[in-house]
Structure formats: C-alpha cells, structure tokens
Design an enzyme around this catalytic site. Structure first.
Site, PDB file in Angstrom:
ATOM      1  N   GLY A 274      39.044 -35.070 -79.226  1.00 54.73           N
ATOM      2  CA  GLY A 274      37.886 -34.641 -78.460  1.00 54.73           C
ATOM      3  C   GLY A 274      37.595 -35.658 -77.368  1.00 54.73           C
ATOM      4  O   GLY A 274      38.070 -36.792 -77.420  1.00 54.73           O
ATOM      5  N   LYS A 275      36.841 -35.260 -76.377  1.00 54.12           N
ATOM      6  CA  LYS A 275      36.428 -36.182 -75.314  1.00 54.12           C
ATOM      7  C   LYS A 275      35.275 -35.558 -74.556  1.00 54.12           C
ATOM      8  O   LYS A 275      35.184 -34.326 -74.428  1.00 54.12           O
ATOM      9  CB  LYS A 275      37.585 -36.445 -74.340  1.00 54.12           C
ATOM     10  CG  LYS A 275      37.479 -37.783 -73.630  1.00 54.12           C
ATOM     11  CD  LYS A 275      37.867 -38.930 -74.556  1.00 54.12           C
ATOM     12  CE  LYS A 275      38.007 -40.223 -73.790  1.00 54.12           C
ATOM     13  NZ  LYS A 275      38.546 -41.311 -74.639  1.00 54.12           N
ATOM     14  N   GLY A 276      34.383 -36.377 -74.051  1.00 55.39           N
ATOM     15  CA  GLY A 276      33.254 -35.836 -73.318  1.00 55.39           C
ATOM     16  C   GLY A 276      32.552 -36.897 -72.514  1.00 55.39           C
ATOM     17  O   GLY A 276      33.016 -38.028 -72.392  1.00 55.39           O
TER      18      GLY A 276
ATOM     19  N   ASP B 189      32.965 -45.119 -74.700  1.00 52.26           N
ATOM     20  CA  ASP B 189      34.036 -45.008 -73.713  1.00 52.26           C
ATOM     21  C   ASP B 189      33.527 -45.695 -72.450  1.00 52.26           C
ATOM     22  O   ASP B 189      32.567 -46.469 -72.506  1.00 52.26           O
ATOM     23  CB  ASP B 189      34.380 -43.533 -73.480  1.00 52.26           C
ATOM     24  CG  ASP B 189      35.802 -43.325 -72.970  1.00 52.26           C
ATOM     25  OD1 ASP B 189      36.091 -43.790 -71.860  1.00 52.26           O
ATOM     26  OD2 ASP B 189      36.615 -42.699 -73.676  1.00 52.26           O
TER      27      ASP B 189
END
Length: 429
Positions: A118-120, A159
């Site tokens: 996942g990434k956001g 991040d």
C-alpha cells in the site's frame, strides 16, 4: 467521503524519467520471463485492488481554510494486510501511489512478510505547515481514511514529509474514532505509544547489511572498500555510519545542497543528519565540496543513492564508476539506466531488498502491538539481521541458478511467493 476506483490512472508519456508506476510494471514484466507464473496473475498484479482519493480540509492558523487532496493506493493483499508509507509532498498523486504500492508488494514478499503493498499521502508541501496545522491535517486525514485502514486491513507508516509524531497523531485520531486504543493501525510510532525501537534506523541498517553482503559476495573486504552516499537523511546517514563502524571508508556524503568529499575518508558520526541539523552537510570541514550529480560519478567501490528516485539515468549511467550500487532510496535507477549498468557488469542491489529494513521492523512493531510486548533494540536488530540474511540467501540462489541480475532475482523470489499464495487462495468467481 472516500471515493474508490478499481482502474488505474493512465501513466504519463514515457521518458527516461518514468513514473514509479511505469517502472514497476516494466520490472514486473521483465521478471515474469524468469519465473513460471500464470499470465493471469501477472495481469492482476499490474493493477491495484483499490485507490481512494479524499479531500482533506485544513483550517489555517489565520482562520482561512485550504483543501488538500489525499490518496491511498492498495495494491495487493493476498499475503496479508496492505502495508506502506504515507507521504506529505506537493507531487503526491494517484499514479505515484499506485507504483509505490506495487513496490511495497514486492518488498514484503521478498522479505517473506505477511503483508501486501500500500502507499498513500497528501499533496501538500509539509514545509508550508505549522506543527499545529500538520497535526490537524493528519487527524482529518485519519478520519477520511477510517474505513480503509486498520491493523488487519491496511497499516500505514512514515514516509517523505512524515515522521513518528505524524504516526502518533494518526493512531490517536483513529483510536478515538474506534473508541479504544489501537496502536497497530500504523507503524513507525514513538516507542512510548507502541512504536518499536530501531524502526527509524532500520532502512539505513538494512542498506548497510545489503552493502556488506554484496562486498563479501564479490570477494572484497569491507575495510578495503570506499563508499559514496548521496543523501544524508535517515537512510543514508545510518548506512554510512554503520559501514564506517565496520571498517569502510566513506569518502562523500551529500544533502540537497551538495556534498563534501574527502578521499581519505570522512568521520560520518561528526556530520549531522538531516533530522539532527537540516541542510548542514556543506557546513562541515572537508577538502572538497562537490555537487549531488558529481557524487554519483566518483571513483569509489560502492555507491549508495539514498536520497530520491530517478537520479541514475541513461544520461549518467555510463559515468558511474562504482562497481556496486546499493539502492537506499526507492527507485533511484531508471529502467534505461539499469540496462546500461547491467551491460557494464555493475552490480545493482535493488531497493526492494536494500531498504526493506523499514517495512521489516514495521512488521516487528505490528507484532509487538498485537501482543502488547515490546522488544529491546538488540532483539530488533538481531531479528532484522536474520531476516536480511535469509532474504539475501533466497535471492542469491536465484542469481546463481538462473544467472540473473540481483533485481531480477529479487522479483523472481517475490513473484513466486505471491503467485503461490494466489494459486492456493484462488480467484473469487
């Protein structure tokens, strides 16, 4: 409200500086040629399961209101909950999040972690926010993503532009919404609220371990090795300091403004990291200052690009003089440059192995939160060492068995595990 879509954003026009999504798909297709995987699985892995886009309103200190756009891409969860960072950066968009979530899927599979990718993040310049605005933005983002995340659904982490404090705010907001403290909703938190010791240093530590193993694999000694590091943030600084402790000679380090260079070796422990003193590298005494671009072309044994993506390109790959490149950053080498380095017999240790310490210790943190038991720093580092060496051995086996590059071999390991899981679970009608 969260709006979801099951189709991917179309990539922009291709160039040498391809997006993360274009690069991730190219690497997937290349690796697929080396492993016996059903074509249907490969096709499914080219697309995310879901991409959420949300509006995140923020009341500024002066009382005005701005509305920012947030994203969460969930690529694949066949092996477990989605896992990946939340970044605050002006260039965050759906396409970038999809590509980076794909890399997280491979990274978790390479390390044999029970997670998917996942990434956001939010499209915002974090430097434009006060601490109070960052907190309010984060808490509202947690509210908008409430139905998408959770310890058994999707577990974000820090991040670019976010940190342990951001994760603490996110966890607190989510916990308040749920009516109970749920530390496992995010990782990368301060240890006092369920975080793991060693989490912040983990990507740099794993990069150093991968560098050490690559040096040893090529029958070299760490004590006879020269290293240049582009980027002296958490990853680059921790990797550089650990390699120096092990006997390597770190001759150059850089931040956004440039680099200091000393052929006789720098004392990396005396150079402040970006977190310790932002943009202070050039203020340190050194025989020479050079540009970030020049760091990539130094005559050294090992180059560690640990800053941003797309820094080694078709334009400068021929000028890279290092024999070993270890990718501390995500996607520092373009697809075209990777081909050039392969033709030149330059060993490239891919990001999905080298900097996987972050997600690996995040997994340890998740386990600690679920079991309500905190590990010591020594326990964390020992477990990370074991995980890195196991992954290295699995990839090395494919390198030697099929005469592959380290990147291709890492993808073969990852794809094999993902494909096996998909085969066992099957496709819902």
């Amino acid at each position: 409200m969260t709006s979801s879509t099951t189709h991917e954003t179309e990539p922009t026009a291709e160039s040498d500086l391809d997006s993360a999504l274009v690069t991730a798909r190219r690497q997937l297709e290349r690796a697929a040629a080396h492993v016996d995987v059903d074509p249907g699985v490969i096709e499914r892995l080219k697309h995310p399961t879901r991409v959420s886009q949300v509006s995140v309103p923020l009341e500024r200190e002066d009382g005005s209101v701005d509305v920012f756009t947030g994203y969460r891409a969930q690529h694949d969860d066949v092996r477990g909950p989605y896992k990946g960072g939340l970044r605050y950066h002006p260039e965050v968009n759906a396409e970038e999040c999809i590509g980076l979530s794909m890399w997280m899927t491979w990274k978790c599979a390479v390390m044999d972690l029970p997670f998917g990718g996942g990434k956001g993040g939010i499209s915002v310049d974090p430097k434009s926010l006060t601490d109070g605005e960052t907190e309010r933005l984060t808490r509202r983002f947690a509210e908008e993503l409430r139905d998408d995340v959770g310890p058994t659904k999707d577990v974000p982490a820090p991040d670019m532009g976010t940190d342990a404090q951001t994760m603490a705010w996110f966890m607190d907001a989510y916990s308040m919404q749920q009516g109970e403290t749920i530390p496992g909703v995010v990782t990368g938190k301060p240890p006092v609220v369920g975080g793991s010791y060693g989490r912040e240093e983990a990507p740099g530590r794993s990069t150093a371990i991968a560098t050490r193993e690559a040096i040893d694999y090529e029958d070299r000694n760490v004590s006879d090795t020269t290293v240049a590091v582009q980027g002296f943030g958490s990853v680059g600084a921790n990797a550089a300091r650990l390699l120096e402790d092990w006997g390597a000679t770190v001759v150059a380090v850089s931040d956004v403004n440039g680099a200091i260079h000393d052929p006789a070796g720098l004392d990396t422990h005396d150079v402040p990291t970006h977190d310790e003193e932002p943009e202070a590298v050039l203020e340190q005494d050194a025989p020479e200052t050079i540009s970030n671009e020049d760091v990539l072309e130094l005559d050294v044994d090992v180059l560690i690009p640990a800053a941003v993506g797309n820094v080694i390109t078709a334009d400068n790959a021929d000028a890279v003089e290092a024999d070993i490149v270890v990718e501390g950053a995500n996607g520092p080498t373009t697809f075209a440059a990777d081909t050039i380095l392969e033709e030149r017999d330059v060993t490239v240790i891919p990001d999905i192995l080298a900097n996987a310490g972050g997600v690996t210790v995040s997994y340890f943190e998740w386990l600690q939160d679920i079991n309500r038991r905190q590990w010591t720093l020594d326990e964390v580092n020992a477990e990370l060492e074991d995980k890195m060496l196991a992954a290295w051995a699995d990839i090395r086996e494919e390198v030697e068995k099929q005469n592959l590059t380290w990147r291709d071999a890492a993808y073969v390991v990852a794809l094999s595990r993902i494909a096996e899981a998909k085969a066992k679970r099957g496709l819902w009608p």
